[in-house]
Motif scaffolding. Sequence first.
Motif, short mmCIF file in Angstrom:
data_model
loop_
_atom_site.label_atom_id
_atom_site.label_comp_id
_atom_site.label_asym_id
_atom_site.label_seq_id
_atom_site.Cartn_x
_atom_site.Cartn_y
_atom_site.Cartn_z
N LYS A 166 0.82 -1.63 0.19
CA LYS A 166 -0.01 -0.16 0.01
C LYS A 166 0.98 1.31 0.11
N ALA A 167 2.41 1.67 0.81
CA ALA A 167 3.07 2.70 0.99
C ALA A 167 3.93 2.76 -0.39
N HIS A 168 3.84 0.97 -0.87
CA HIS A 168 4.81 1.10 -1.92
C HIS A 168 4.55 0.17 -3.22
N PRO A 169 3.71 0.39 -3.63
CA PRO A 169 3.05 -0.35 -5.16
C PRO A 169 3.62 -0.28 -6.05
N ASP A 170 4.19 0.54 -6.50
CA ASP A 170 5.34 0.31 -7.74
C ASP A 170 6.49 -0.81 -7.37
N PHE A 171 6.83 -0.69 -5.65
CA PHE A 171 7.54 -1.85 -5.43
C PHE A 171 7.29 -3.25 -5.23
N ALA A 172 6.06 -3.35 -5.30
CA ALA A 172 5.37 -4.38 -4.71
C ALA A 172 5.00 -4.93 -5.86
N TRP A 173 4.45 -4.08 -7.69
CA TRP A 173 4.64 -4.58 -8.45
C TRP A 173 5.86 -4.85 -9.20
N ALA A 174 6.41 -4.42 -9.28
CA ALA A 174 7.92 -5.19 -9.49
C ALA A 174 8.28 -6.46 -8.97
N TRP A 175 8.58 -6.55 -7.76
CA TRP A 175 8.49 -8.27 -7.22
C TRP A 175 7.38 -8.77 -8.22
N PHE A 176 6.16 -8.85 -8.47
CA PHE A 176 4.85 -9.59 -8.29
C PHE A 176 5.86 -10.31 -9.89
N THR A 177 5.70 -8.77 -10.83
CA THR A 177 6.63 -9.30 -11.97
C THR A 177 7.67 -9.45 -11.89
N ARG A 178 8.22 -9.60 -11.90
CA ARG A 178 9.31 -10.31 -11.59
C ARG A 178 9.58 -11.48 -11.23
N PHE A 179 8.55 -12.14 -10.21
CA PHE A 179 7.94 -13.24 -10.12
C PHE A 179 7.78 -14.00 -11.30
N LEU A 180 6.63 -13.98 -11.55
CA LEU A 180 5.96 -13.75 -12.90
C LEU A 180 7.09 -14.69 -13.97
N VAL A 181 7.47 -14.23 -14.65
CA VAL A 181 8.48 -13.87 -15.40
C VAL A 181 9.55 -15.19 -15.27
N MET A 182 10.40 -14.90 -14.35
CA MET A 182 10.89 -16.15 -13.72
C MET A 182 10.08 -17.39 -12.98
N LEU A 183 8.92 -17.17 -12.88
CA LEU A 183 8.56 -18.56 -12.44
C LEU A 183 8.34 -19.44 -13.94
N GLY A 184 7.47 -18.46 -14.65
CA GLY A 184 7.60 -18.72 -16.25
C GLY A 184 9.13 -19.38 -16.81
N ASN A 185 10.37 -19.19 -16.49
CA ASN A 185 11.13 -19.70 -17.32
C ASN A 185 12.10 -20.86 -16.48
N ALA A 186 11.24 -20.87 -15.18
CA ALA A 186 12.11 -21.44 -14.13
C ALA A 186 10.71 -23.53 -14.72
N PRO A 227 11.04 -19.06 -7.62
CA PRO A 227 10.93 -19.95 -8.47
C PRO A 227 11.34 -21.29 -8.78
N GLN A 228 13.04 -21.59 -8.12
CA GLN A 228 13.67 -22.13 -8.53
C GLN A 228 13.13 -23.64 -7.84
N VAL A 229 12.26 -23.21 -6.95
CA VAL A 229 12.43 -24.09 -6.29
C VAL A 229 10.35 -24.45 -6.36
N LEU A 230 9.56 -23.13 -6.55
CA LEU A 230 8.27 -24.18 -7.05
C LEU A 230 8.10 -24.44 -8.43
N GLY A 231 9.02 -24.04 -9.12
CA GLY A 231 9.04 -24.43 -10.47
C GLY A 231 9.28 -26.17 -10.90
N PRO A 232 10.18 -27.25 -10.67
CA PRO A 232 9.98 -28.57 -10.24
C PRO A 232 8.58 -28.58 -8.99
#
Length: 430
Positions: free
Chosen positions: A243-263, A387-392
């Motif tokens: 809530k206080a830092h929404p841009d940071f939260a969106w950046a974290w979430f988008t990085r997570f999704l792309v890396m999860l797809g890659n893994a 994502p390296q843990v969740l991927g498998p």
Amino acid sequence: MTTAPPAPDSAPDAAATAPASAAALAEPVRDVGRVWIGGITTAMLGLYMAFFTPIQVLLPLQLEAIDEDGKVAAFGLVTGVGALVAVVANPLAGALSDRTTGRFGRRHPWTLGGVAAGALALCLLGFQTTVLGVLVCWCLAQAALNAGYASLNAGIPDHVPVRQRAVVSGWIGFPQALGLVVGAVIVTMVVTDLSAGYIVIGLAAAAMALPFVLATPDPPLPRRARPPFSWRAVLDTFWVSPKAHPDFAWAWFTRFLVMLGNATGTLYLLYFLDDAVGYPDPEQGVLILTLLYTGGVIATAVAGGVLSDRIGRRKALVTASSVVITIAALILVFWHTWPAAIAAAAIMGAGFGVYLSVDQALITQVLPAATDRAKDLGIINIASTVPQVLGPALAAPIIAGFGGYAGLYAVAAGVTLLGGILVWPIKSVP
């Protein structure tokens, strides 16, 4: 390769010329030079070699020699627990480096100390003859190397101005792919003994970090500028309010999704070539595809950073690179052939190279506070590690009961594309 002529390497950056109380926290305004960029790139290459060579080559061989029948389970245990250690160690070490005072600076002591301790742990790892011994030493190596990585990674927001961050991020991004190839060549063609391989990789990582530590500035943090220290206070900072830092939260979430797809899409590549493609030598096939992928990353990482810095845009290039990665995954949804795998590897590498440089620059622009740069980058790194843990865990049931390899790559494509789209709610970065 930068948007403006680089500053002479002997010239101090903005932080070095700021008042003593603000030097370590100043927003950099002067371009870093070639020595600085070359030093951090070399140090990153050494770290990535130390991270990836054991996982890809040395640990599987060592665990097979210890317990041939239980090697798969043992490898999953060692790498899984090691990843969890990395999740904790990276932001924790970053938080401690943010609060480090002393005349040698905030970052350099952690960079050199972490890599040196990691090298020692790798040397000890090579002599282990039990799964427990391997597990303990690998966790020690992960903790130490992540401490070095956290402080080194913070050098970008500490020293690089916004207009130069994508190109510098490109330079430190492509070693992520190159480190795997260089490390594999060293331990399979130059040094073939297992324990010697660990020693060479560990010592190389330490030696490659040393020039950056010795040749570049690291303004100290005065004691009066350090927040009051307590473990409770440090741990409390690990929660960054969306809530206080929404841009940071969106950046974290988008990085997570792309890396999860890659893994999700890459961890079962060997089995894909064996079961779906029917390639006669799957291990050789993985090596060929890895080289093609690495070539794509190297070709586009710096170029993508240059383009981003010149046009002053991040989000459009993050989305475009995610679309390219998605296309690579979709190729493997519809065509289970060797030529399709070759095309997908090259296309994915090209997209991922741009993504690495531009998204890293974007992230440095949404960090909540200068006082917590290394810690906050460590929190972002969780989005790459988990994502390296969740991927498998996700890939195995999809392959078994939800569409096989076509379903696997469809999920990877969808998750990656979603990550590229959701970067647009970030408002503080164009």
